[in-house]
Motif scaffolding. Structure first.
Motif, PDB file in Angstrom:
ATOM      1  N   ARG A 148       0.845  -1.195   0.000  1.00 50.05           N
ATOM      2  CA  ARG A 148       0.000   0.000   0.000  1.00 50.05           C
ATOM      3  C   ARG A 148       0.883   1.249   0.000  1.00 50.05           C
ATOM      4  O   ARG A 148       1.949   1.255   0.605  1.00 50.05           O
ATOM      5  CB  ARG A 148      -0.873   0.057   1.250  1.00 50.05           C
ATOM      6  CG  ARG A 148      -1.756  -1.148   1.461  1.00 50.05           C
ATOM      7  CD  ARG A 148      -3.074  -1.003   0.752  1.00 50.05           C
ATOM      8  NE  ARG A 148      -4.025  -2.038   1.164  1.00 50.05           N
ATOM      9  CZ  ARG A 148      -5.247  -2.180   0.649  1.00 50.05           C
ATOM     10  NH1 ARG A 148      -5.667  -1.342  -0.278  1.00 50.05           N
ATOM     11  NH2 ARG A 148      -6.043  -3.141   1.061  1.00 50.05           N
TER      12      ARG A 148
ATOM     13  N   ASP B  94      -5.208   0.932  -3.695  1.00 45.48           N
ATOM     14  CA  ASP B  94      -4.674  -0.108  -4.571  1.00 45.48           C
ATOM     15  C   ASP B  94      -3.603  -0.921  -3.861  1.00 45.48           C
ATOM     16  O   ASP B  94      -2.756  -0.374  -3.153  1.00 45.48           O
ATOM     17  CB  ASP B  94      -4.075   0.519  -5.829  1.00 45.48           C
ATOM     18  CG  ASP B  94      -5.105   1.306  -6.615  1.00 45.48           C
ATOM     19  OD1 ASP B  94      -6.265   0.851  -6.671  1.00 45.48           O
ATOM     20  OD2 ASP B  94      -4.752   2.378  -7.136  1.00 45.48           O
ATOM     21  N   ARG B  95      -3.639  -2.231  -4.073  1.00 43.99           N
ATOM     22  CA  ARG B  95      -2.596  -3.113  -3.559  1.00 43.99           C
ATOM     23  C   ARG B  95      -1.671  -3.494  -4.703  1.00 43.99           C
ATOM     24  O   ARG B  95      -2.078  -3.570  -5.855  1.00 43.99           O
ATOM     25  CB  ARG B  95      -3.182  -4.374  -2.935  1.00 43.99           C
ATOM     26  CG  ARG B  95      -3.915  -4.146  -1.641  1.00 43.99           C
ATOM     27  CD  ARG B  95      -4.174  -5.463  -0.947  1.00 43.99           C
ATOM     28  NE  ARG B  95      -2.964  -5.949  -0.301  1.00 43.99           N
ATOM     29  CZ  ARG B  95      -2.912  -6.295   0.972  1.00 43.99           C
ATOM     30  NH1 ARG B  95      -3.991  -6.202   1.740  1.00 43.99           N
ATOM     31  NH2 ARG B  95      -1.801  -6.741   1.506  1.00 43.99           N
TER      32      ARG B  95
ATOM     33  N   SER C 155       0.155   2.220  -8.380  1.00 42.13           N
ATOM     34  CA  SER C 155      -0.744   2.774  -7.376  1.00 42.13           C
ATOM     35  C   SER C 155      -0.495   4.264  -7.267  1.00 42.13           C
ATOM     36  O   SER C 155       0.621   4.741  -7.549  1.00 42.13           O
ATOM     37  CB  SER C 155      -0.528   2.104  -6.014  1.00 42.13           C
ATOM     38  OG  SER C 155      -1.420   2.616  -5.040  1.00 42.13           O
TER      39      SER C 155
END
Length: 874
Positions: A141, A151-152, A187
């Motif tokens: 993360r 988002d991972r 991300s």
């Protein structure tokens, strides 16, 4: 309240040096930063543009910087670029490489932005700075402070972290992205309306694993490369780089210059070498060369036949073959002109440097106004907790880097004090990671059986490995004049006790701790000694006869003192002793106390309040124990009228020693601590006073003649007792921190003692000193014995400023050896009977001996003309 909040209460700018203020005005231009790790060979260092917390946890390898430790709050602060309070934009990027860290999910890596320390100084921020952490966690993360992205991703898939900060009407918008190697955004997280104060201060790379995470991961925690920063908000200050030549110390002694340059850990670079250059007639010339010490990371230089009649600029040139070619790094200073016969020698005195005042810019600013001729640091240049990470004791190389991290902080604070003047530095117990140390001639403390606490310490010897102890001694003392006798003690631990002649003052530099016996091994078991304190209240140390095997300075140093006391060569005019602590236990605790562990928690009195119920302390960490050895050392000092300067006690005092009677020996100044958390005090019961001071009107009740806890005689002339000052932070100012200035006027044979609070500006006048100072004593005050009789006066002809020695024929011992500035001398003796020998010389040799002289009867006077030929020799 955390550490930063607590210490931040100091007024802004109170700790800033003129140099720093110039920097803050000079660097108000936008800059760009690009890391240069790709230029460096593999080293256990992160380069000159950054400060690593901890030193041993960061290294350059294969063109990148690695954090090698899975620990809390590992940071790498940029020194040369920081964020201003202007409303400009800022962006940064860095390539990251993390291992498969599934076992340590609490870890995150990235940046710390807007880091600020307790004081308004970039060095404070670099060591203790707290700010906004942002980056990526090992569970995949992105985080910006407490905000976590949705988002991972797989952390090992991230190649680059990018940060953008844009000013807006309500604050800053922060945008953080994680990108793959092909530029794909894995991300992104955005935070709006962040306070502008968030982005003022230093910027650091960070690798953090929460405390208590017991998981184990092999290999580095993270690797960074290609760190860049730019934007109008980024200010550049190239002079803030630290290293690879970090600082230098030197002494000048009898036409020999010894200079030690402290380097960064660059010893792995093949072909690294250091050169000492001096500037004469406008041109630079090399005068010495040195390799890099692989553990101490120092370069040592020695230059013979040094002409000290003028100041000479010097520079240390460190030559490093980097990956893209040779680069030279320079450190500049001045070898000062040695004070001449008519010049006073002004000595700045320091000790006990805990880190809660770091970077101590107020001390530097104020001391520089005194324009000292030399500086002495008398121990505890750092403490185990310096830097906020405790200590690492093994393996030896990591432990050496751990020590250097603390030592670098010391030099970073004070290098501008000793850059241009000579300095004597001697380590004390905390410098070798001891609370107290009874060296027992270099013995090995039994840590395998007793651990790292009191059990091993009280058994005597050194807890740390001898190789490591020698490293500490090399970095702190290798610039001192050569040891009197360099023979190592047990375990091959080196020695540094020596004499130093400068400006007509002959200093004896002692090692109080190395030869001292552990009291627990000397006193009976029923004394129940713990950490140098008798915990059995029924055991009275004053009723105990100390056995002859108890050591203080050891036979070697006693012999050295005897030789030094008689040596007045080289034009020596006055004598002084430098040591870690004083020859008395000059502090008190509540009556019945059997330990000093309560000291940090004792309530502080208001100004003018007298603390009642205290009694002198039986503290065997002082040189008041063993008393018989203490007296023997003082007799040596008295025999040459030496003044004593000490540290260690955290309580500034001026005392006059007594041996057989009060005031029959010389004076001592124990300077205040630079920073301390152990505020000792002197509040004796006035009923215990043996006699008041006779040289002051209405002196404080704590002054006068007393017996200390060992029944040693002392007369206290001044003591800077801790009290509430109303200044903040109280941990810094209520504990009577500061420094001393001791001026030797060799022409007048006088010594002026000044004792300054660290907050006081000396240009405001001498009234800013602690109560009881300044005070002046004479060279003659070094011997307070009352003469019982006199020998015939000697009218000495053919010899200016003769050195006069008087020997008691019955014992064969010199009563005193002193240089006189008059040609007619009336030698005093201390028994009416017996015969005496008088020797006359120029300091380097004895030129005339007068034997079997009888004292004159009371009231009778006689004069004897003595012709001395300078070409003669006894």
């Amino acid at each position: 309240m955390n550490r930063r909040e607590y210490l931040k209460t100091v007024a802004l700018g109170a700790m800033a040096t003129p140099t720093l203020l110039r920097r803050l005005t000079r660097v108000e231009v936008a800059g760009t930063f690009t890391s240069s790790w790709d230029r460096w060979p593999d080293v256990r260092w992160a380069g000159p543009h950054v400060w690593a917390n901890r030193l041993q946890d960061w290294r350059i390898r294969d063109g990148a910087v690695e954090c090698t430790e899975f620990g809390a709050n590992r940071t790498l602060h940029c020194l040369t670029h920081r964020l201003s309070d202007d409303d400009g934009a800022f962006e940064a990027s860095v390539e990251v490489d993390v291992p498969d860290a599934a076992a340590t999910q609490g870890q995150y890596v990235g940046w710390r932005v807007g880091a600020q320390g307790p004081y308004e100084d970039y060095r404070s921020a670099a060591v203790f700075g707290e700010g906004l952490d942002l980056g990526m966690t090992m569970n995949g993360r992105l985080i910006v402070g407490d905000t976590e992205g949705a988002d991972r991703f797989a952390p090992e898939s991230v190649h680059t972290l990018r940060l953008q900060a844009q000013p807006g009407a309500q604050g800053y918008q922060l945008s953080l992205e994680a990108q793959a190697e092909d530029g794909t955004i894995l991300s992104r997280v955005q935070v709006d309306d962040r306070s502008a104060d968030t982005l003022v201060g230093t910027v650091a790379l960070v690798s953090h694993r929460p405390p208590g995470d017991g998981s184990s991961v092999e290999g580095p925690a993270v690797r960074f490369r290609n760190w860049t920063m730019q934007g109008a908000k980024l200010l550049e200050d190239p002079e803030a780089a630290f290293g690879p030549v970090c600082f230098a110390q030197y002494t000048l002694h009898r036409e020999t210059l010894k200079l030690t340059a402290q380097l960064a850990p660059v010893e792995q670079i093949d072909g690294a070498r250091a050169v000492l250059e001096v500037q004469r007639d406008g041109a630079w010339a090399a005068v010495a060369e040195s390799a890099v010490d692989p553990l101490a990371r120092i370069a040592r230089f020695r230059v013979e036949d040094w002409a000290a009649d003028r100041a000479v600029p010097y520079r240390v040139r460190l030559i490093l073959p980097l990956r893209d070619g040779r680069q030279d790094f320079l450190y500049h200073g001045t070898i000062a002109r040695e004070p001449g016969p008519d010049d006073p020698v002004r000595l700045a005195v320091f000790s006990c440097n805990a880190d809660h005042g770091f970077p101590d810019a107020d001390v530097v600013r104020h001391v520089q106004k005194h324009e000292p001729d030399a500086a002495v640091f008398l121990g505890d240049q750092f403490y185990e907790g310096t830097g906020g990470f405790g200590v690492q004791r093994s393996p030896v190389d990591d432990a050496a880097l751990d020590m250097l991290h603390k030592w670098y902080m010391f030099g970073w604070s004070y290098r501008d004090l000793f850059r241009d003047i000579p300095a004597a530095v001697i380590p004390d117990d905390h410098d070798v990671y001891h609370g107290n140390v009874w060296g027992e001639g270099g013995a090995d403390a039994p840590v395998e059986e007793g651990g790292w606490g009191y059990d091993s310490q009280d058994a005597g010897g050194y807890k740390m490995a001898p190789t490591w102890v020698n490293v500490v001694q090399r970095v702190q003392t290798s610039h001192l004049p050569d040891p009197h006798d360099p023979t190592p003690v047990k375990q091959g631990i080196g020695v540094y006790y020596t004499d130093w002649l400068y400006g007509g003052v002959s200093f004896a530099i002692l090692e109080d701790r190395k030869f001292k016996s552990p009291p627990k091994e000397i006193l009976p078991e029923e004394a129940e000694v713990v950490n140098g304190f008798i915990t059995n209240p029924e055991f009275d140390i004053t009723d105990y006869d100390t056995p002859p095997e108890a050591n203080l300075l050891g036979e070697r140093q006693q012999s050295f003192l005897a030789d030094w006391a008689e040596d007045w060569s080289g034009g020596a005019q006055m004598k002084a002793v430098l040591s870690q602590t004083n020859f008395a236990s000059v502090h008190t605790l509540p009556e019945g106390a059997t330990s000093d562990q309560m000291v940090p928690d004792l309530p502080l009195p208001e100004p003018g309040e007298y603390v009642e119920g205290d009694a002198p302390v039986v503290d065997m960490d002082t040189n008041g124990w063993p008393p018989n050895r203490r007296d023997a050392a003082l007799r040596r000092l008295r025999s040459c009228r030496a003044f004593h300067i000490a540290g260690d006690q955290h309580l500034a005092t001026t005392v006059r020693y007594g041996i057989e009677d009060f005031d029959d020996a010389g004076f001592a100044f124990t300077g205040p601590a630079l920073n301390n958390i152990w505020p000792r005090r002197w509040w004796p019961s006035p009923e215990e006073k043996q006699k008041p001071l006779s040289d002051a009107d209405n002196p404080p009740a704590y002054t006068g003649s007393f017996f200390d806890g060992f029944d040693n005689r002392i007369t206290v002339h001044a003591a800077a007792n801790p009290h509430r000052t109303g200044r903040t932070p109280s941990i810094l100012y209520d504990r009577m921190t500061g420094y001393g200035i001791v001026t030797f006027d060799t022409a007048r044979r006088e010594i002026q003692i000044e004792c300054w609070p660290r907050y006081a500006d000396p240009s405001d006048g001498p009234e800013g000193q602690y109560d009881g100072w300044p005070m002046t004593v004479t060279q003659a005050d070094g011997d307070g014995r009352e003469p019982a009789a006199y020998l015939p006066a000697l009218d000495i002809r053919g010899l200016d400023e003769p050195v006069v020695q008087v020997i008691d024929d019955a014992s064969g011992e010199p009563l005193y050896t002193v240089r006189r500035d008059e040609s007619t001398v009336r030698p005093a003796v201390f028994r009416e009977e017996g015969t005496y020998t008088v020797r006359l010389g120029d300091g380097a040799r004895w030129l005339r001996t007068l034997e079997s002289i009888d004292p004159l009867p009371p009231g009778e006077q006689a004069t004897r003309v003595v012709e001395v030929s300078p070409g003669a020799s006894d």
